[in-house]
Motif scaffolding. Structure first.
Motif, mmCIF file in Angstrom:
data_model
loop_
_atom_site.group_PDB
_atom_site.id
_atom_site.type_symbol
_atom_site.label_atom_id
_atom_site.label_comp_id
_atom_site.label_asym_id
_atom_site.label_seq_id
_atom_site.Cartn_x
_atom_site.Cartn_y
_atom_site.Cartn_z
ATOM 1 N N LEU A 142 0.908 -1.652 0.059
ATOM 2 C CA LEU A 142 0.071 -0.052 0.325
ATOM 3 C C LEU A 142 0.851 1.153 0.214
ATOM 4 O O LEU A 142 0.666 2.417 0.309
ATOM 5 C CB LEU A 142 -0.881 0.559 1.339
ATOM 6 N N ASN A 143 2.552 1.622 -0.579
ATOM 7 C CA ASN A 143 2.905 2.203 -0.344
ATOM 8 C C ASN A 143 2.457 3.481 -0.952
ATOM 9 O O ASN A 143 1.671 3.475 -2.034
ATOM 10 C CB ASN A 143 4.714 1.808 -0.792
ATOM 11 N N LEU A 144 2.653 5.315 -0.999
ATOM 12 C CA LEU A 144 2.235 5.958 -1.181
ATOM 13 C C LEU A 144 2.858 6.234 -2.385
ATOM 14 O O LEU A 144 3.386 5.740 -2.520
ATOM 15 C CB LEU A 144 2.320 6.997 -0.329
ATOM 16 N N PHE A 145 2.534 7.606 -3.273
ATOM 17 C CA PHE A 145 2.941 7.735 -4.499
ATOM 18 C C PHE A 145 3.896 9.331 -3.651
ATOM 19 O O PHE A 145 3.298 10.156 -2.957
ATOM 20 C CB PHE A 145 1.953 8.531 -5.100
ATOM 21 N N ARG A 146 5.536 8.897 -3.976
ATOM 22 C CA ARG A 146 6.380 10.360 -4.284
ATOM 23 C C ARG A 146 5.982 11.679 -4.377
ATOM 24 O O ARG A 146 6.150 12.202 -2.938
ATOM 25 C CB ARG A 146 7.392 9.577 -4.549
ATOM 26 N N LEU A 312 3.169 -10.399 -4.862
ATOM 27 C CA LEU A 312 2.727 -9.602 -4.956
ATOM 28 C C LEU A 312 1.836 -8.830 -3.722
ATOM 29 O O LEU A 312 1.016 -7.631 -3.661
ATOM 30 C CB LEU A 312 1.935 -8.739 -6.528
ATOM 31 N N ASN A 313 0.535 -9.619 -3.392
ATOM 32 C CA ASN A 313 0.321 -9.402 -1.863
ATOM 33 C C ASN A 313 -0.838 -8.355 -2.885
ATOM 34 O O ASN A 313 -1.374 -6.777 -1.496
ATOM 35 C CB ASN A 313 1.244 -8.196 -0.421
ATOM 36 N N ILE A 314 -1.725 -8.001 -3.578
ATOM 37 C CA ILE A 314 -2.506 -7.161 -4.395
ATOM 38 C C ILE A 314 -3.535 -8.190 -2.806
ATOM 39 O O ILE A 314 -5.118 -7.046 -3.408
ATOM 40 C CB ILE A 314 -2.331 -7.826 -5.660
ATOM 41 N N HIS A 315 -3.699 -9.102 -2.221
ATOM 42 C CA HIS A 315 -4.850 -8.880 -1.818
ATOM 43 C C HIS A 315 -5.629 -8.039 -0.656
ATOM 44 O O HIS A 315 -6.402 -7.899 -0.146
ATOM 45 C CB HIS A 315 -5.107 -10.571 -1.864
ATOM 46 N N GLU A 316 -3.624 -8.027 -0.423
ATOM 47 C CA GLU A 316 -3.956 -6.715 0.873
ATOM 48 C C GLU A 316 -4.767 -5.522 0.212
ATOM 49 O O GLU A 316 -5.360 -5.262 1.325
ATOM 50 C CB GLU A 316 -2.880 -7.293 1.675
ATOM 51 N N ALA A 347 0.396 -8.717 8.906
ATOM 52 C CA ALA A 347 -0.162 -7.781 10.016
ATOM 53 C C ALA A 347 -1.616 -7.652 9.639
ATOM 54 O O ALA A 347 -2.788 -7.555 10.119
ATOM 55 C CB ALA A 347 0.215 -6.678 10.335
ATOM 56 N N ALA A 348 -1.983 -7.291 7.467
ATOM 57 C CA ALA A 348 -3.391 -7.173 7.354
ATOM 58 C C ALA A 348 -3.874 -8.387 7.605
ATOM 59 O O ALA A 348 -5.513 -7.954 8.183
ATOM 60 C CB ALA A 348 -2.953 -7.155 5.671
ATOM 61 N N ILE A 349 -3.568 -9.713 7.098
ATOM 62 C CA ILE A 349 -4.349 -11.189 7.778
ATOM 63 C C ILE A 349 -4.540 -11.359 9.210
ATOM 64 O O ILE A 349 -5.487 -11.606 9.095
ATOM 65 C CB ILE A 349 -3.459 -12.125 7.558
ATOM 66 N N CYS A 350 -3.311 -10.764 10.154
ATOM 67 C CA CYS A 350 -4.122 -10.715 11.301
ATOM 68 C C CYS A 350 -4.920 -10.286 12.027
ATOM 69 O O CYS A 350 -5.875 -11.445 12.876
ATOM 70 C CB CYS A 350 -2.478 -11.717 11.828
ATOM 71 N N ALA A 421 3.699 -2.598 11.538
ATOM 72 C CA ALA A 421 2.455 -1.682 12.639
ATOM 73 C C ALA A 421 2.181 -0.185 12.020
ATOM 74 O O ALA A 421 0.315 -0.305 11.820
ATOM 75 C CB ALA A 421 3.270 -1.337 14.207
ATOM 76 N N ILE A 422 2.818 0.658 11.730
ATOM 77 C CA ILE A 422 2.470 1.459 11.494
ATOM 78 C C ILE A 422 1.997 1.811 9.779
ATOM 79 O O ILE A 422 0.640 2.673 9.408
ATOM 80 C CB ILE A 422 3.943 2.777 10.664
ATOM 81 N N ALA A 423 2.668 0.868 8.407
ATOM 82 C CA ALA A 423 2.357 0.438 6.935
ATOM 83 C C ALA A 423 0.695 -0.196 7.373
ATOM 84 O O ALA A 423 -0.402 0.388 7.218
ATOM 85 C CB ALA A 423 2.593 -0.022 6.694
ATOM 86 N N TYR A 424 0.197 -0.851 8.123
ATOM 87 C CA TYR A 424 -1.424 -1.316 8.611
ATOM 88 C C TYR A 424 -2.241 -0.225 9.059
ATOM 89 O O TYR A 424 -3.374 -0.174 8.928
ATOM 90 C CB TYR A 424 -0.814 -2.493 9.344
ATOM 91 N N ALA A 425 -1.725 0.255 10.795
ATOM 92 C CA ALA A 425 -2.826 1.041 11.072
ATOM 93 C C ALA A 425 -2.715 2.085 10.461
ATOM 94 O O ALA A 425 -4.185 3.195 10.693
ATOM 95 C CB ALA A 425 -2.223 2.090 12.327
ATOM 96 N N PHE A 426 -1.604 3.334 9.446
ATOM 97 C CA PHE A 426 -2.344 4.100 8.741
ATOM 98 C C PHE A 426 -3.493 3.680 7.932
ATOM 99 O O PHE A 426 -4.370 5.104 7.916
ATOM 100 C CB PHE A 426 -1.034 4.186 7.481
ATOM 101 N N PHE A 427 -3.670 2.302 7.318
ATOM 102 C CA PHE A 427 -4.747 2.747 6.465
ATOM 103 C C PHE A 427 -6.463 1.969 7.089
ATOM 104 O O PHE A 427 -7.032 1.905 6.431
ATOM 105 C CB PHE A 427 -4.250 1.615 5.036
ATOM 106 N N HIS A 428 -6.134 0.750 8.070
ATOM 107 C CA HIS A 428 -6.828 0.811 8.610
ATOM 108 C C HIS A 428 -7.337 0.844 9.960
ATOM 109 O O HIS A 428 -8.360 0.257 10.609
ATOM 110 C CB HIS A 428 -6.344 -1.184 8.880
#
Length: 558
Positions: A142-146, A312-316, A347-350, A421-428
Motif C-alpha cells: 500500500l505504498n504511497l506516491f512519491r 505481490l500481495n494484491i489481496h491486501e 499484519a493485514a491478514i491477522c 505496524a505503521i503501514a497497517y494502522a495508517f490505512f486500517h
C-alpha cells in the motif's frame, strides 16, 4: 514503486546501500552515541568492575585471597555470572552447558544427534528458514506516491518521510522490475535503464521525457512521471492511463515473440511486470479518489489474470478496499483463501481476521459483565484472534489505540516490525473505529497476549519466535524523528534479583571479614546493638554512668 521481479522477492536487511536519490545516510551524533552506548553497556560495566578490583587489590590483598581461595567469593561470582547470562540470553548457563556438553559424555549422544531426515532436524531447518525470511524487508503493498503524497508531506512539514535505506531498496526494485537484458533493442528502454539508476529526481524526470521523445509509447517513462512528477492523485492517474495504453500494446507484441529466444521470454516477463504494476497503481488511484468498486474490480481481475503473482500481495489492497465498502462477507472469503497455514502471514491478514471476529461481539461487550458471567464462545474466539494478531505483530495496538502517533508508512516494511505496524494502522485505523466497541475490546485484551507467550521468547506460542533483527531494520526504514517501537521485554522475576543481590552482599561481607576481622567485629556488634538491644546493656550503662559521675565529683571536690 515496483514489486521486485514480479514475484515479490524480499530485499535482505543487510543489503548494501547503492546510489539513490534522497537523504543523507549518516545518523546524527545523538543517535550514534545512543546506539554505541546501548551496544557497549555490558562491556563498560565489565571494564569498570575490573578497574575497581585493580584499584582495591592492595588494601583488600586480593592476590593473597585468590591464592588462599575464598569459597564465598567464587560462589558469589558464579551467581552474578548466572544472573547476567540469564538476563541476556533468557536461559541458564549451567543448564545449557549440562545439556550441550555433559549429556553426550553421560551417554546422551544417540538421542542428542538427529538424523538428516528426522523430524527434529527438519523442524530445525524449517525454523531457520522462517527466521531468515522474517528478517527481510518486503515491498509495502500500500505504498504511497512519491510526488503526490511523500513530497507534499515534505513541503508542508519540512521533514523527509523516506530514509536513504528505504529509497535505496526502491531503486533496486525499479532496476529489477522495469529493466531486462533486451533493453538495448529499444533506444527508449536504454534511456530508461539509465534513468532508474539516477540519484537526482530531476535527472530521472528529464531522462523520462527524453525516452518519450524517442518513443511516445514508452510505458516505463509514464510510470516514472506518474510516481515522481505528478503532484496530485488526479495527475498521477492520468499518466498511469497513458502508461496502460502503451503497456498493453508492448505486452501484446511480447506475447507474439516470447518463444523466439530466451531474451524474448525475459522481455515478456518484464512487460508483464510493468502491466501488472500499472493496473495495480490505477486501482490504488481509484481507491484514493473514492471509486472503490472500480478499484475492487481492477484488483479482482488482476488476481484472476495473473494468479502466479500472488506474492505481490494484491489481496491486501483488496482487503482494505472491501473493508471500506463494509463488504464483510467478501472480506471473509478473501481471508479463507489467504489466511492459510501454508501461506506467509502479515499484519493485514491477522488483524483483519481479528476485526471480523471482534465485530460480532464488540457492540455488547463490557469488561464488568464479562468478569461476572465469564466469556461466551464468540467472545473467546474474538479474544483468541486478538491474541494471535498481537503475537504476530505486537506494535499495532499502540497505533490503533492512538497511544503512539502515526507517520507516513515507508515504501518497504519488515514483517512483524514497527514499519509493518505503521503501514497497517495508517490505512486500517478507520475500519476499526467504524465498528462500535472494537477498539474497546482490543484495549481490554491485547496486553494479555504477553502472559501467554513462554519465556524465554525464543520458544514462541502460535507463531515462530519473534525475530531479534526487527529493531535494527526498522531503524533503517523509518525516519529519525520517529521513535521506533520495540518488543515488550518481560521483566525478570523478583527471586532472580533477590538471589543475585544476596549472594553479592554475602561475598562482599566475607571478603571484608577475612581482611579486617577486628573492624568487622566492632561493626557487627554495633549493628546487633542497634537492632537487638540487650536488657543488661542498659543497666550496665547506668552503673558506669554513676561511677563516672562520682569520679567527676571527686575530681571536682579535690
Amino acid at each position: 514503486m515496483a514489486d521486485r521481479g514480479g514475484v515479490g522477492e524480499a530485499a535482505a536487511v543487510g543489503a548494501s546501500p547503492a546510489s539513490v536519490p534522497g537523504l543523507n545516510p549518516t545518523l546524527g551524533w545523538r543517535e550514534r552515541l545512543r546506539a554505541g552506548l546501548a551496544g557497549t553497556g555490558a562491556s563498560l560495566w565489565f571494564v569498570a568492575g575490573l578497574g575497581l578490583l585493580y584499584a582495591l587489590r592492595i588494601p583488600l590483598r586480593l592476590c593473597e585471597n585468590l591464592a588462599a581461595g575464598t569459597s564465598s567469593l567464587i560462589s558469589g561470582l558464579i551467581f552474578i555470572f548466572e544472573w547476567w547470562y540469564f538476563h541476556k540470553h533468557g536461559t541458564s548457563f549451567i543448564e545449557q552447558v549440562s545439556v550441550s556438553h555433559l549429556q553426550p559424555l553421560m551417554g546422551g549422544t544417540e538421542s542428542s544427534i538427529s538424523e538428516p531426515g528426522s523430524p527434529s532436524r527438519n523442524r530445525e531447518n524449517e525454523t531457520s528458514r522462517q527466521n531468515l525470511s522474517e528478517c527481510k524487508v518486503w515491498r509495502n503493498p500500500l505504498n504511497l506516491f512519491r510526488g503526490a503524497e511523500y513530497r507534499r508531506y515534505t513541503w508542508v512539514t519540512g521533514k523527509e518521510p523516506l530514509t536513504y535505506y528505504d529509497m535505496n531498496l526502491s531503486a533496486q526494485d525499479h532496476q529489477t522490475f522495469f529493466t531486462c537484458d533486451t533493453d538495448f533493442l529499444r533506444p527508449s528502454d536504454t534511456v530508461m535503464q539509465k534513468a532508474w539508476r539516477e540519484r537526482n529526481p530531476p535527472a530521472r524526470i528529464k531522462a523520462a521525457y527524453q525516452a518519450l521523445e524517442l518513443n511516445n509509447d514508452c510505458a516505463t517513462a509514464y510510470v516514472l512521471l506518474a510516481e515522481e512528477e505528478a503532484t496530485t492523485i488526479v495527475d498521477a492517474e492520468r499518466l498511469f492511463k497513458q502508461a496502460l495504453k502503451a503497456g498493453e500494446t508492448i505486452y501484446r507484441q511480447s506475447q507474439q515473440c516470447q518463444h523466439q529466444s530466451p531474451q524474448h521470454e525475459a522481455q515478456l516477463r518484464r512487460d508483464t511486470n510493468v502491466l501488472v504494476y500499472i493496473k495495480r497503481r490505477l486501482a490504488m488511484c481509484a481507491r484514493k479518489l473514492g471509486r472503490i468498486r472500480e478499484a475492487v474490480k481492477i484488483m479482482r481481475d488482476l488476481m484472476k489474470e495473473f494468479p502466479p503473482l500472488t506474492m505481490l500481495n494484491i489481496h491486501e489492497n483488496l482487503l482494505e478496499s472491501l473493508l471500506e465498502l463494509q463488504a464483510y462477507p467478501d472480506v471473509q472469503a478473501v481471508l479463507a483463501k489467504y489466511d492459510d497455514i501454508s501461506l506467509p502471514k502479515s499484519a493485514a491478514i491477522c488483524y483483519t481476521a481479528a476485526l471480523l471476529k471482534t465485530r460480532t461481539v464488540s457492540e455488547k461487550f463490557s469488561p464488568e459483565t464479562a468478569s461476572r458471567r465469564g466469556l461466551s464462545t464468540a467472545e473467546i474466539n474474538a479474544v483468541e484472534a486478538i491474541h494471535r494478531a498481537v503475537e504476530f505483530n505486537p506494535h499495532v495496538p499502540k497505533y490503533l489505540l492512538e497511544m503512539k502517533s502515526l507517520i507516513l508508512p515507508p515504501e518497504h516494511i519488515l514483517k512483524r516490525g514497527d514499519s509493518e505496524a505503521i503501514a497497517y494502522a495508517f490505512f486500517h485505523l478507520q475500519h476499526w473505529k467504524r465498528i462500535e466497541g472494537a477498539l474497546n475490546l482490543l484495549q481490554c485484551t491485547w496486553e494479555g497476549t504477553f502472559r501467554m507467550i513462554p519465556y524465554p521468547l525464543e520458544k514462541g506460542h502460535l507463531f515462530y519466535p519473534y525475530p531479534s533483527c526487527t529493531e535494527t531494520a526498522d531503524r533503517e526504514l523509518l525516519p529519525t524523528f520517529h521513535h521506533v517501537s520495540v518488543y515488550p521485554k518481560k521483566e525478570l522475576p523478583l527471586f532472580i534479583h533477590f538471589t543475585a543481590g544476596f549472594c553479592s552482599s554475602t561475598a562482599m561481607i566475607a571478603i571484608l571479614t577475612h581482611q579486617f576481622p577486628e573492624i568487622m567485629g566492632i561493626f557487627a556488634k554495633a549493628v546487633l546493638g542497634l537492632w537487638c538491644p540487650q536488657p543488661w546493656a542498659s543497666s550496665g550503662f547506668e552503673e558506669n554512668t554513676q561511677d563516672l559521675k562520682s569520679e567527676d565529683l571527686g575530681l571536682s571536690s579535690g
